[in-house]
Design a protein around this motif. Sequence first.
Motif, PDB file in Angstrom:
ATOM      1  N   ALA A   1      54.041  17.874  31.035  1.00  0.00           N
ATOM      2  CA  ALA A   1      54.848  17.682  32.251  1.00  0.00           C
ATOM      3  C   ALA A   1      55.090  19.014  32.937  1.00  0.00           C
ATOM      4  CB  ALA A   1      56.169  17.002  31.889  1.00  0.00           C
ATOM      5  N   LEU A   2      55.354  20.080  32.161  1.00  0.00           N
ATOM      6  CA  LEU A   2      55.566  21.384  32.763  1.00  0.00           C
ATOM      7  C   LEU A   2      54.294  21.880  33.453  1.00  0.00           C
ATOM      8  CD1 LEU A   2      57.438  23.828  33.160  1.00  0.00           C
ATOM      9  CD2 LEU A   2      56.557  24.746  31.013  1.00  0.00           C
ATOM     10  N   ALA A   3      53.116  21.654  32.843  1.00  0.00           N
ATOM     11  CA  ALA A   3      51.846  22.081  33.452  1.00  0.00           C
ATOM     12  C   ALA A   3      51.608  21.371  34.779  1.00  0.00           C
ATOM     13  CB  ALA A   3      50.698  21.818  32.483  1.00  0.00           C
ATOM     14  N   ARG A   4      51.880  20.064  34.834  1.00  0.00           N
ATOM     15  CA  ARG A   4      51.712  19.328  36.105  1.00  0.00           C
ATOM     16  C   ARG A   4      52.688  19.850  37.159  1.00  0.00           C
ATOM     17  NH1 ARG A   4      51.343  14.942  32.427  1.00  0.00           N
ATOM     18  NH2 ARG A   4      53.537  14.411  32.824  1.00  0.00           N
ATOM     19  N   GLU A   5      53.923  20.121  36.743  1.00  0.00           N
ATOM     20  CA  GLU A   5      54.921  20.611  37.697  1.00  0.00           C
ATOM     21  C   GLU A   5      54.524  21.971  38.270  1.00  0.00           C
ATOM     22  OE1 GLU A   5      59.634  21.949  37.653  1.00  0.00           O
ATOM     23  OE2 GLU A   5      58.812  20.696  36.039  1.00  0.00           O
ATOM     24  N   VAL A   6      54.055  22.896  37.415  1.00  0.00           N
ATOM     25  CA  VAL A   6      53.656  24.221  37.894  1.00  0.00           C
ATOM     26  C   VAL A   6      52.434  24.105  38.802  1.00  0.00           C
ATOM     27  CG1 VAL A   6      52.839  26.491  37.180  1.00  0.00           C
ATOM     28  CG2 VAL A   6      54.644  25.357  35.878  1.00  0.00           C
ATOM     29  N   ALA A   7      51.495  23.223  38.466  1.00  0.00           N
ATOM     30  CA  ALA A   7      50.296  23.037  39.304  1.00  0.00           C
ATOM     31  C   ALA A   7      50.687  22.540  40.701  1.00  0.00           C
ATOM     32  CB  ALA A   7      49.329  22.062  38.633  1.00  0.00           C
ATOM     33  N   ARG A   8      51.666  21.625  40.757  1.00  0.00           N
ATOM     34  CA  ARG A   8      52.114  21.134  42.071  1.00  0.00           C
ATOM     35  C   ARG A   8      52.765  22.251  42.882  1.00  0.00           C
ATOM     36  NH1 ARG A   8      53.585  16.412  39.106  1.00  0.00           N
ATOM     37  NH2 ARG A   8      55.700  17.236  38.845  1.00  0.00           N
ATOM     38  N   GLU A   9      53.508  23.140  42.199  1.00  0.00           N
ATOM     39  CA  GLU A   9      54.146  24.238  42.923  1.00  0.00           C
ATOM     40  C   GLU A   9      53.115  25.188  43.536  1.00  0.00           C
ATOM     41  OE1 GLU A   9      56.656  26.056  40.062  1.00  0.00           O
ATOM     42  OE2 GLU A   9      58.157  24.447  40.036  1.00  0.00           O
ATOM     43  N   TRP A  10      51.952  25.348  42.905  1.00  0.00           N
ATOM     44  CA  TRP A  10      50.932  26.264  43.410  1.00  0.00           C
ATOM     45  C   TRP A  10      49.929  25.583  44.350  1.00  0.00           C
ATOM     46  CZ3 TRP A  10      50.370  31.520  42.795  1.00  0.00           C
ATOM     47  CH2 TRP A  10      51.288  32.142  41.940  1.00  0.00           C
ATOM     48  N   THR A  11      50.104  24.299  44.575  1.00  0.00           N
ATOM     49  CA  THR A  11      49.146  23.577  45.436  1.00  0.00           C
ATOM     50  C   THR A  11      49.109  24.130  46.866  1.00  0.00           C
ATOM     51  OG1 THR A  11      49.339  21.576  44.109  1.00  0.00           O
ATOM     52  CG2 THR A  11      48.514  21.316  46.360  1.00  0.00           C
ATOM     53  N   PRO A  12      50.251  24.403  47.515  1.00  0.00           N
ATOM     54  CA  PRO A  12      50.168  24.971  48.878  1.00  0.00           C
ATOM     55  C   PRO A  12      49.400  26.285  48.919  1.00  0.00           C
ATOM     56  CG  PRO A  12      52.379  24.176  48.440  1.00  0.00           C
ATOM     57  CD  PRO A  12      51.647  24.111  47.149  1.00  0.00           C
TER      58      PRO A  12
ATOM     59  N   LEU B   1      57.263  29.953  29.353  1.00  0.00           N
ATOM     60  CA  LEU B   1      56.040  29.157  29.435  1.00  0.00           C
ATOM     61  C   LEU B   1      55.660  28.897  30.891  1.00  0.00           C
ATOM     62  CD1 LEU B   1      53.932  27.796  27.690  1.00  0.00           C
ATOM     63  CD2 LEU B   1      55.310  25.707  27.721  1.00  0.00           C
ATOM     64  N   ARG B   2      56.656  28.693  31.736  1.00  0.00           N
ATOM     65  CA  ARG B   2      56.384  28.528  33.162  1.00  0.00           C
ATOM     66  C   ARG B   2      55.787  29.819  33.739  1.00  0.00           C
ATOM     67  NH1 ARG B   2      58.326  25.334  37.343  1.00  0.00           N
ATOM     68  NH2 ARG B   2      59.620  24.189  35.858  1.00  0.00           N
ATOM     69  N   GLU B   3      56.313  30.971  33.322  1.00  0.00           N
ATOM     70  CA  GLU B   3      55.794  32.256  33.787  1.00  0.00           C
ATOM     71  C   GLU B   3      54.342  32.439  33.374  1.00  0.00           C
ATOM     72  OE1 GLU B   3      56.034  35.894  35.766  1.00  0.00           O
ATOM     73  OE2 GLU B   3      57.577  34.345  35.644  1.00  0.00           O
TER      74      GLU B   3
ATOM     75  N   ILE C   1      40.970  26.458  47.919  1.00  0.00           N
ATOM     76  CA  ILE C   1      40.591  26.196  46.530  1.00  0.00           C
ATOM     77  C   ILE C   1      41.144  24.837  46.121  1.00  0.00           C
ATOM     78  CG2 ILE C   1      40.905  26.962  44.130  1.00  0.00           C
ATOM     79  CD1 ILE C   1      41.080  29.807  45.148  1.00  0.00           C
ATOM     80  N   ASP C   2      40.311  24.084  45.370  1.00  0.00           N
ATOM     81  CA  ASP C   2      40.705  22.765  44.875  1.00  0.00           C
ATOM     82  C   ASP C   2      41.429  22.939  43.539  1.00  0.00           C
ATOM     83  OD1 ASP C   2      40.978  20.101  44.302  1.00  0.00           O
ATOM     84  OD2 ASP C   2      38.893  19.797  43.689  1.00  0.00           O
ATOM     85  N   LEU C   3      42.743  22.673  43.539  1.00  0.00           N
ATOM     86  CA  LEU C   3      43.567  22.824  42.338  1.00  0.00           C
ATOM     87  C   LEU C   3      43.966  21.449  41.847  1.00  0.00           C
ATOM     88  CD1 LEU C   3      45.233  24.515  40.306  1.00  0.00           C
ATOM     89  CD2 LEU C   3      47.079  24.565  41.991  1.00  0.00           C
ATOM     90  N   GLY C   4      43.684  21.158  40.544  1.00  0.00           N
ATOM     91  CA  GLY C   4      44.006  19.849  39.983  1.00  0.00           C
ATOM     92  C   GLY C   4      44.447  19.956  38.533  1.00  0.00           C
ATOM     93  N   TYR C   5      44.859  18.792  37.982  1.00  0.00           N
ATOM     94  CA  TYR C   5      45.333  18.743  36.604  1.00  0.00           C
ATOM     95  C   TYR C   5      44.549  17.687  35.846  1.00  0.00           C
ATOM     96  CZ  TYR C   5      48.183  17.634  32.535  1.00  0.00           C
ATOM     97  OH  TYR C   5      48.594  17.382  31.251  1.00  0.00           O
TER      98      TYR C   5
ATOM     99  N   ILE D   1      47.430  30.530  36.719  1.00  0.00           N
ATOM    100  CA  ILE D   1      46.990  29.914  37.980  1.00  0.00           C
ATOM    101  C   ILE D   1      46.850  30.965  39.072  1.00  0.00           C
ATOM    102  CG2 ILE D   1      47.639  28.247  39.764  1.00  0.00           C
ATOM    103  CD1 ILE D   1      49.048  26.620  37.606  1.00  0.00           C
ATOM    104  N   ASP D   2      47.792  31.915  39.137  1.00  0.00           N
ATOM    105  CA  ASP D   2      47.725  32.990  40.130  1.00  0.00           C
ATOM    106  C   ASP D   2      46.446  33.816  39.964  1.00  0.00           C
ATOM    107  OD1 ASP D   2      48.832  34.834  42.177  1.00  0.00           O
ATOM    108  OD2 ASP D   2      48.924  36.207  40.470  1.00  0.00           O
ATOM    109  N   ASN D   3      46.105  34.103  38.702  1.00  0.00           N
ATOM    110  CA  ASN D   3      44.879  34.873  38.447  1.00  0.00           C
ATOM    111  C   ASN D   3      43.638  34.104  38.912  1.00  0.00           C
ATOM    112  OD1 ASN D   3      43.654  37.267  36.735  1.00  0.00           O
ATOM    113  ND2 ASN D   3      42.522  35.440  36.141  1.00  0.00           N
ATOM    114  N   ALA D   4      43.617  32.776  38.641  1.00  0.00           N
ATOM    115  CA  ALA D   4      42.464  31.967  39.044  1.00  0.00           C
ATOM    116  C   ALA D   4      42.362  31.875  40.564  1.00  0.00           C
ATOM    117  CB  ALA D   4      42.559  30.582  38.420  1.00  0.00           C
ATOM    118  N   LEU D   5      43.472  31.637  41.233  1.00  0.00           N
ATOM    119  CA  LEU D   5      43.450  31.523  42.691  1.00  0.00           C
ATOM    120  C   LEU D   5      43.103  32.852  43.358  1.00  0.00           C
ATOM    121  CD1 LEU D   5      46.607  29.292  43.362  1.00  0.00           C
ATOM    122  CD2 LEU D   5      44.229  28.579  43.122  1.00  0.00           C
ATOM    123  N   ARG D   6      43.478  33.955  42.739  1.00  0.00           N
ATOM    124  CA  ARG D   6      43.260  35.262  43.335  1.00  0.00           C
ATOM    125  C   ARG D   6      41.789  35.686  43.257  1.00  0.00           C
ATOM    126  NH1 ARG D   6      47.097  38.959  44.493  1.00  0.00           N
ATOM    127  NH2 ARG D   6      48.619  37.799  43.248  1.00  0.00           N
TER     128      ARG D   6
END
Length: 459
Positions: free
Chosen positions: A318-329, A355-357, A336-340, A363-368
């Motif tokens: 649940a935490l992974a899905r929540e963090v992924a949604r926060e980085w979607t914008p 764990l959220r950090e 970039i296509d971001l999914g879970y 995700i930040d490293n991948a998007l960058r």
Amino acid sequence: MSASARLSLKRQLLVWLLLPQLVLWLMGGALAFRVALVYAEKAIDQSLTQSVRALARQVKPLGSGLLVDFPRAAQSIIEQDPQDRVTYMVSSPPGSFLLGNGTLPPPPADLAFGPDETVLYNVEVERKSMRVALFELSFGDGPTPQRLRVQVAKSLVVQQNIARELVVDVLFPLLLLGAVLSVLVYAGIQRGLAPLQRLEAQLANRSAAALSPIELTQAPPEVHSLATALNQMLTSLRRSLSQEKRFLNDAAHQLRTPLAGLISQTELAMQEREPEALLQRLQKVHTGAVRSAHLVHQLLSLARTEADVVLRTMDGAALAREVAREWTPRAVAAGIDLGYEGQDSMPVAADALLLREALSNLIDNALRYAGRGASVTVRAHQRENACVLEVEDNGPGLSPQDLTRVFERFWRASDLPGGCGLGLAIVAEIAQRHGGHAEALGQTPQGLVLRLVLPRPGT
């Protein structure tokens, strides 16, 4: 502050060890005095019984009268103690003085006794407590027999003197033994507290920079426990100071360059006269400020990961899905296509903030660095006794040599602006603080998988 709190440990031990000894000594004295009184009374009773019977034998019936055979020698034996003279009285009928050296009162009315029977009782004579032995016998040949009463009395002062002498004879050696015991107790306390004094000396002579463990090889287990607790505290303090020093060194090293760049750009901007050139300088200042802010954030996150971690069971998926949604914008803005993908629920023992950090940094490293048009997938799944949180991208990836250094501090595989080389180091530190580890794997034909592997709860 209470009185016990003001006393030193040595004085408290002395009080609680010697005070019971004094109380027991006083109680022993009172008990010994009571026992001595009982035995002295028995001795007096035996002496009085013998005296009253001996005196009764000196008065012999003769027809209807009495023959008193009481020589001076016998009288001297009875009255031999001038300090505690024995009082005796012969009366017949009882109460009518016949002979003696004093007048004695009759026995109490409720005292029952028969002829030829010796009875003992206490009376007050001239404000003196006395012990009296009484013996009565019958004599005479007529129809009505006559009665003869013999009384011998002795002051109870003798009893008390005997009891005091016995108590002194008993308690004086005990007092000497108590004094010797007190000295031994004091010496034992001194010896027992010596490890604490050595511990105090070690701590007093220890400087703030010297936080090495305390050594007490010859000490009781309780002092070893105290030393162990202090060593744990010193270890924690040493680690905290080391982390603080490392943080300050890292911050000073990493902030020096961007701050110097900001100063240079602002100095050049102040010299520009053209609006367009001034705008370019301000854009560079803004970029440098953003990078510095990002660096400060990463340094603070790194310092936070080195603090003590409290693990609680939570839903990692649940935490992974929540963090992924926060980085979607951010992903949409970068093209970039971001999914879970993964499990709906995955229990994991972790600190939610850390764990959220870690997930945010992955995700930040991948998007960058994945590049526009790439795909980034966040996954949560279990394998054997581990919980795995991973971020996969199909970007350019890293060479096998770079994969071994990806989690090092301040190491960067790309010169793209914005990074500071701390994001993945933070991920590795968080994994270690949770009892797990971080992995970096290359993909075929290209891409990168960064994993956070944590122990499953209860393992």
